[in-house]
Write a protein that holds these residues in place. Structure first.
Motif, PDB file in Angstrom:
ATOM      1  N   GLY A 187       0.814  -1.209   0.000  1.00  0.00           N
ATOM      2  CA  GLY A 187       0.000   0.000   0.000  1.00  0.00           C
ATOM      3  C   GLY A 187       0.845   1.255   0.000  1.00  0.00           C
ATOM      4  O   GLY A 187       1.946   1.288   0.552  1.00  0.00           O
ATOM      5  N   ALA A 188       0.324   2.296  -0.641  1.00  0.00           N
ATOM      6  CA  ALA A 188       0.978   3.602  -0.625  1.00  0.00           C
ATOM      7  C   ALA A 188       0.711   4.259   0.721  1.00  0.00           C
ATOM      8  O   ALA A 188      -0.441   4.418   1.117  1.00  0.00           O
ATOM      9  CB  ALA A 188       0.452   4.475  -1.755  1.00  0.00           C
ATOM     10  N   GLY A 189       1.780   4.623   1.433  1.00  0.00           N
ATOM     11  CA  GLY A 189       1.625   5.270   2.732  1.00  0.00           C
ATOM     12  C   GLY A 189       1.151   6.701   2.598  1.00  0.00           C
ATOM     13  O   GLY A 189       0.157   7.100   3.191  1.00  0.00           O
ATOM     14  N   ARG A 190       1.852   7.481   1.804  1.00  0.00           N
ATOM     15  CA  ARG A 190       1.430   8.862   1.586  1.00  0.00           C
ATOM     16  C   ARG A 190       2.021   9.373   0.286  1.00  0.00           C
ATOM     17  O   ARG A 190       3.062   8.896  -0.182  1.00  0.00           O
ATOM     18  CB  ARG A 190       1.827   9.760   2.746  1.00  0.00           C
ATOM     19  CG  ARG A 190       3.316   9.992   2.907  1.00  0.00           C
ATOM     20  CD  ARG A 190       3.572  11.018   4.003  1.00  0.00           C
ATOM     21  NE  ARG A 190       4.984  11.358   4.102  1.00  0.00           N
ATOM     22  CZ  ARG A 190       5.457  12.345   4.854  1.00  0.00           C
ATOM     23  NH1 ARG A 190       4.629  13.069   5.567  1.00  0.00           N
ATOM     24  NH2 ARG A 190       6.747  12.602   4.892  1.00  0.00           N
ATOM     25  N   LEU A 191       1.337  10.312  -0.308  1.00  0.00           N
ATOM     26  CA  LEU A 191       1.785  10.979  -1.518  1.00  0.00           C
ATOM     27  C   LEU A 191       2.541  12.230  -1.104  1.00  0.00           C
ATOM     28  O   LEU A 191       2.018  13.065  -0.370  1.00  0.00           O
ATOM     29  CB  LEU A 191       0.573  11.339  -2.385  1.00  0.00           C
ATOM     30  CG  LEU A 191       0.819  12.065  -3.705  1.00  0.00           C
ATOM     31  CD1 LEU A 191       1.611  11.202  -4.669  1.00  0.00           C
ATOM     32  CD2 LEU A 191      -0.516  12.465  -4.325  1.00  0.00           C
ATOM     33  N   THR A 192       3.777  12.359  -1.560  1.00  0.00           N
ATOM     34  CA  THR A 192       4.598  13.477  -1.098  1.00  0.00           C
ATOM     35  C   THR A 192       4.788  14.563  -2.148  1.00  0.00           C
ATOM     36  O   THR A 192       5.053  15.715  -1.804  1.00  0.00           O
ATOM     37  CB  THR A 192       5.986  12.990  -0.648  1.00  0.00           C
ATOM     38  OG1 THR A 192       6.594  12.235  -1.712  1.00  0.00           O
ATOM     39  CG2 THR A 192       5.860  12.094   0.581  1.00  0.00           C
ATOM     40  N   ARG A 193       4.661  14.201  -3.443  1.00  0.00           N
ATOM     41  CA  ARG A 193       4.915  15.230  -4.457  1.00  0.00           C
ATOM     42  C   ARG A 193       4.265  14.848  -5.779  1.00  0.00           C
ATOM     43  O   ARG A 193       4.277  13.688  -6.180  1.00  0.00           O
ATOM     44  CB  ARG A 193       6.426  15.419  -4.653  1.00  0.00           C
ATOM     45  CG  ARG A 193       6.797  16.594  -5.542  1.00  0.00           C
ATOM     46  CD  ARG A 193       8.293  16.772  -5.596  1.00  0.00           C
ATOM     47  NE  ARG A 193       8.687  17.960  -6.345  1.00  0.00           N
ATOM     48  CZ  ARG A 193       9.940  18.296  -6.632  1.00  0.00           C
ATOM     49  NH1 ARG A 193      10.933  17.524  -6.212  1.00  0.00           N
ATOM     50  NH2 ARG A 193      10.213  19.376  -7.322  1.00  0.00           N
ATOM     51  N   ILE A 194       3.717  15.859  -6.442  1.00  0.00           N
ATOM     52  CA  ILE A 194       3.216  15.732  -7.808  1.00  0.00           C
ATOM     53  C   ILE A 194       3.940  16.765  -8.649  1.00  0.00           C
ATOM     54  O   ILE A 194       3.900  17.962  -8.350  1.00  0.00           O
ATOM     55  CB  ILE A 194       1.693  15.967  -7.889  1.00  0.00           C
ATOM     56  CG1 ILE A 194       0.936  14.940  -7.045  1.00  0.00           C
ATOM     57  CG2 ILE A 194       1.224  15.915  -9.336  1.00  0.00           C
ATOM     58  CD1 ILE A 194      -0.557  15.232  -6.940  1.00  0.00           C
ATOM     59  N   GLU A 195       4.609  16.326  -9.687  1.00  0.00           N
ATOM     60  CA  GLU A 195       5.338  17.247 -10.557  1.00  0.00           C
ATOM     61  C   GLU A 195       5.187  16.780 -11.998  1.00  0.00           C
ATOM     62  O   GLU A 195       5.821  15.806 -12.412  1.00  0.00           O
ATOM     63  CB  GLU A 195       6.809  17.322 -10.163  1.00  0.00           C
ATOM     64  CG  GLU A 195       7.586  18.386 -10.925  1.00  0.00           C
ATOM     65  CD  GLU A 195       9.010  18.546 -10.418  1.00  0.00           C
ATOM     66  OE1 GLU A 195       9.655  19.535 -10.794  1.00  0.00           O
ATOM     67  OE2 GLU A 195       9.465  17.682  -9.660  1.00  0.00           O
ATOM     68  N   GLY A 196       4.289  17.465 -12.735  1.00  0.00           N
ATOM     69  CA  GLY A 196       4.050  17.064 -14.109  1.00  0.00           C
ATOM     70  C   GLY A 196       3.461  15.668 -14.186  1.00  0.00           C
ATOM     71  O   GLY A 196       2.368  15.407 -13.699  1.00  0.00           O
ATOM     72  N   ASN A 197       4.202  14.751 -14.796  1.00  0.00           N
ATOM     73  CA  ASN A 197       3.731  13.365 -14.886  1.00  0.00           C
ATOM     74  C   ASN A 197       4.485  12.431 -13.942  1.00  0.00           C
ATOM     75  O   ASN A 197       4.505  11.215 -14.132  1.00  0.00           O
ATOM     76  CB  ASN A 197       3.845  12.852 -16.326  1.00  0.00           C
ATOM     77  CG  ASN A 197       5.286  12.833 -16.823  1.00  0.00           C
ATOM     78  OD1 ASN A 197       6.168  13.466 -16.231  1.00  0.00           O
ATOM     79  ND2 ASN A 197       5.536  12.121 -17.902  1.00  0.00           N
ATOM     80  N   THR A 198       5.087  13.001 -12.905  1.00  0.00           N
ATOM     81  CA  THR A 198       5.844  12.216 -11.926  1.00  0.00           C
ATOM     82  C   THR A 198       5.168  12.286 -10.566  1.00  0.00           C
ATOM     83  O   THR A 198       4.845  13.365 -10.077  1.00  0.00           O
ATOM     84  CB  THR A 198       7.297  12.726 -11.807  1.00  0.00           C
ATOM     85  OG1 THR A 198       7.937  12.625 -13.082  1.00  0.00           O
ATOM     86  CG2 THR A 198       8.069  11.910 -10.792  1.00  0.00           C
ATOM     87  N   LEU A 199       4.975  11.128  -9.956  1.00  0.00           N
ATOM     88  CA  LEU A 199       4.396  11.040  -8.612  1.00  0.00           C
ATOM     89  C   LEU A 199       5.442  10.457  -7.677  1.00  0.00           C
ATOM     90  O   LEU A 199       6.041   9.413  -7.965  1.00  0.00           O
ATOM     91  CB  LEU A 199       3.165  10.131  -8.607  1.00  0.00           C
ATOM     92  CG  LEU A 199       2.037  10.456  -9.592  1.00  0.00           C
ATOM     93  CD1 LEU A 199       0.901   9.449  -9.426  1.00  0.00           C
ATOM     94  CD2 LEU A 199       1.534  11.878  -9.396  1.00  0.00           C
ATOM     95  N   THR A 200       5.669  11.122  -6.559  1.00  0.00           N
ATOM     96  CA  THR A 200       6.563  10.606  -5.517  1.00  0.00           C
ATOM     97  C   THR A 200       5.710  10.248  -4.310  1.00  0.00           C
ATOM     98  O   THR A 200       4.897  11.052  -3.852  1.00  0.00           O
ATOM     99  CB  THR A 200       7.611  11.660  -5.116  1.00  0.00           C
ATOM    100  OG1 THR A 200       8.339  12.064  -6.281  1.00  0.00           O
ATOM    101  CG2 THR A 200       8.579  11.087  -4.095  1.00  0.00           C
ATOM    102  N   PHE A 201       5.872   9.029  -3.817  1.00  0.00           N
ATOM    103  CA  PHE A 201       5.080   8.577  -2.682  1.00  0.00           C
ATOM    104  C   PHE A 201       5.888   7.563  -1.888  1.00  0.00           C
ATOM    105  O   PHE A 201       6.998   7.169  -2.286  1.00  0.00           O
ATOM    106  CB  PHE A 201       3.739   7.978  -3.145  1.00  0.00           C
ATOM    107  CG  PHE A 201       3.861   6.784  -4.067  1.00  0.00           C
ATOM    108  CD1 PHE A 201       3.730   5.492  -3.579  1.00  0.00           C
ATOM    109  CD2 PHE A 201       4.081   6.955  -5.419  1.00  0.00           C
ATOM    110  CE1 PHE A 201       3.828   4.392  -4.413  1.00  0.00           C
ATOM    111  CE2 PHE A 201       4.177   5.870  -6.276  1.00  0.00           C
ATOM    112  CZ  PHE A 201       4.047   4.580  -5.770  1.00  0.00           C
ATOM    113  N   SER A 202       5.365   7.174  -0.734  1.00  0.00           N
ATOM    114  CA  SER A 202       6.040   6.182   0.093  1.00  0.00           C
ATOM    115  C   SER A 202       5.271   4.873   0.054  1.00  0.00           C
ATOM    116  O   SER A 202       4.041   4.865  -0.012  1.00  0.00           O
ATOM    117  CB  SER A 202       6.174   6.675   1.539  1.00  0.00           C
ATOM    118  OG  SER A 202       4.896   6.883   2.104  1.00  0.00           O
ATOM    119  N   LEU A 203       6.002   3.780   0.081  1.00  0.00           N
ATOM    120  CA  LEU A 203       5.405   2.451   0.134  1.00  0.00           C
ATOM    121  C   LEU A 203       5.631   1.862   1.516  1.00  0.00           C
ATOM    122  O   LEU A 203       6.735   1.944   2.068  1.00  0.00           O
ATOM    123  CB  LEU A 203       6.013   1.531  -0.926  1.00  0.00           C
ATOM    124  CG  LEU A 203       5.462   1.643  -2.349  1.00  0.00           C
ATOM    125  CD1 LEU A 203       6.227   0.713  -3.281  1.00  0.00           C
ATOM    126  CD2 LEU A 203       3.987   1.328  -2.384  1.00  0.00           C
TER     127      LEU A 203
END
Length: 273
Positions: A187-203
């Motif tokens: 599961g994804a813990g939290r979404l930390t950044r949205i930049e254009g077509n890139t998603l950074t999140f924690s697993l």
């Protein structure tokens, strides 16, 4: 533990999960992105008590300002954000700031057998200051009241901005009917950044899970993020009972736009935090 979980094409089991999640989310109605500025920190940063009586009195709302204390009113000031921007705000007066910080009181004085005379915090001085907090707009310096209480060596610092401006975080409600996450998925813990077509999140994962991978499945109205792992490693040294949260980055076929980012684990909408 890896410092960054690599992305990989979604396996069949994750594709099936993403489709199930998308159906459940659509049936319940895709939640709108929350609006406003949300306060991620406590309204009472570093609040601590030296006695049980003090802690219970605070939770019970038995906090009074002693007669003669000249706290004054807050007036108008600003919130300064870490990116250099600012927001003009009205400072809450001391009593409303205290009431907002205490929230819904729970009077446990009698339950823990504390006499009424000792189940009370008396404010003997109040001064306007600032405090650093974490918000949905990033780190911020906000106005706050510093209260000195009788019998307490440390002041109580209380955010002095209305909840209408710095909103409390509301936990999203998972859509009904969604089954538990399949074995082998993360599961994804939290979404930390949205930049254009890139998603950074924690697993979120355990220490014994091998071959960690991050996945994303795109739909026209939403995207589903999560991950998977390989066989469990054997041996006590892998840390079977330890939970980890590791960053991951996935790239979309096109910019996210107004599509919702949905957790494969819970089906809730994620927003950067």
């Amino acid at each position: 533990m890896p410092t960054l979980i690599p992305s990989a094409p979604a396996p069949a089991v994750f594709l099936d999960r993403a489709r199930d999640v998308a159906r459940a989310v659509r049936a319940a109605g895709i939640p709108k992105s929350p609006e406003g500025i949300f306060l991620y920190s406590s309204r009472t940063p570093d609040l601590g008590f030296e006695t049980t009586e003090q802690k219970v009195a605070w939770g019970a709302g038995h906090v009074t300002i002693a007669p003669g204390v000249q706290a004054g009113s807050g007036g108008t000031t600003r919130i300064d954000f870490g990116d250099g921007s600012s927001l003009s705000v009205r400072v809450l007066d001391p009593r409303p700031a205290l009431a907002q910080a205490i929230g819904t009181p729970h009077d446990n004085c009698g339950h823990v057998q504390i006499p009424a005379s000792k189940c009370r915090l008396t404010i003997t001085a109040a001064s306007l200051t600032t405090v650093d907090v974490d918000t949905s707009n990033g780190p911020a310096t906000v106005p706050a009241w510093s209260f000195t209480a009788k019998g307490k060596s440390r002041p109580m610092v209380v955010v002095a901005v209305s909840e209408d401006v710095l909103k409390p975080v509301v936990q999203p409600v998972p859509p009904p009917g969604l089954a538990k996450l399949d074995p082998g998925l993360l599961g994804a813990g939290r979404l930390t950044r949205i930049e254009g077509n890139t998603l950074t999140f924690s697993l979120s994962h355990g220490g014994c899970e091998s071959d960690l991978r991050a996945h994303v499945v795109e739909f026209d109205d939403l995207v589903v993020i999560g991950g998977s792992h390989g066989p469990l490693m054997a041996g006590a040294g892998c840390g079977a009972l330890v939970a980890y949260s590791t960053p991951a980055v996935v790239t979309l076929a096109e910019p996210l736009g107004d599509r919702a980012v949905i957790s494969a684990a819970t089906g809730v909408r994620l927003t950067p935090r």
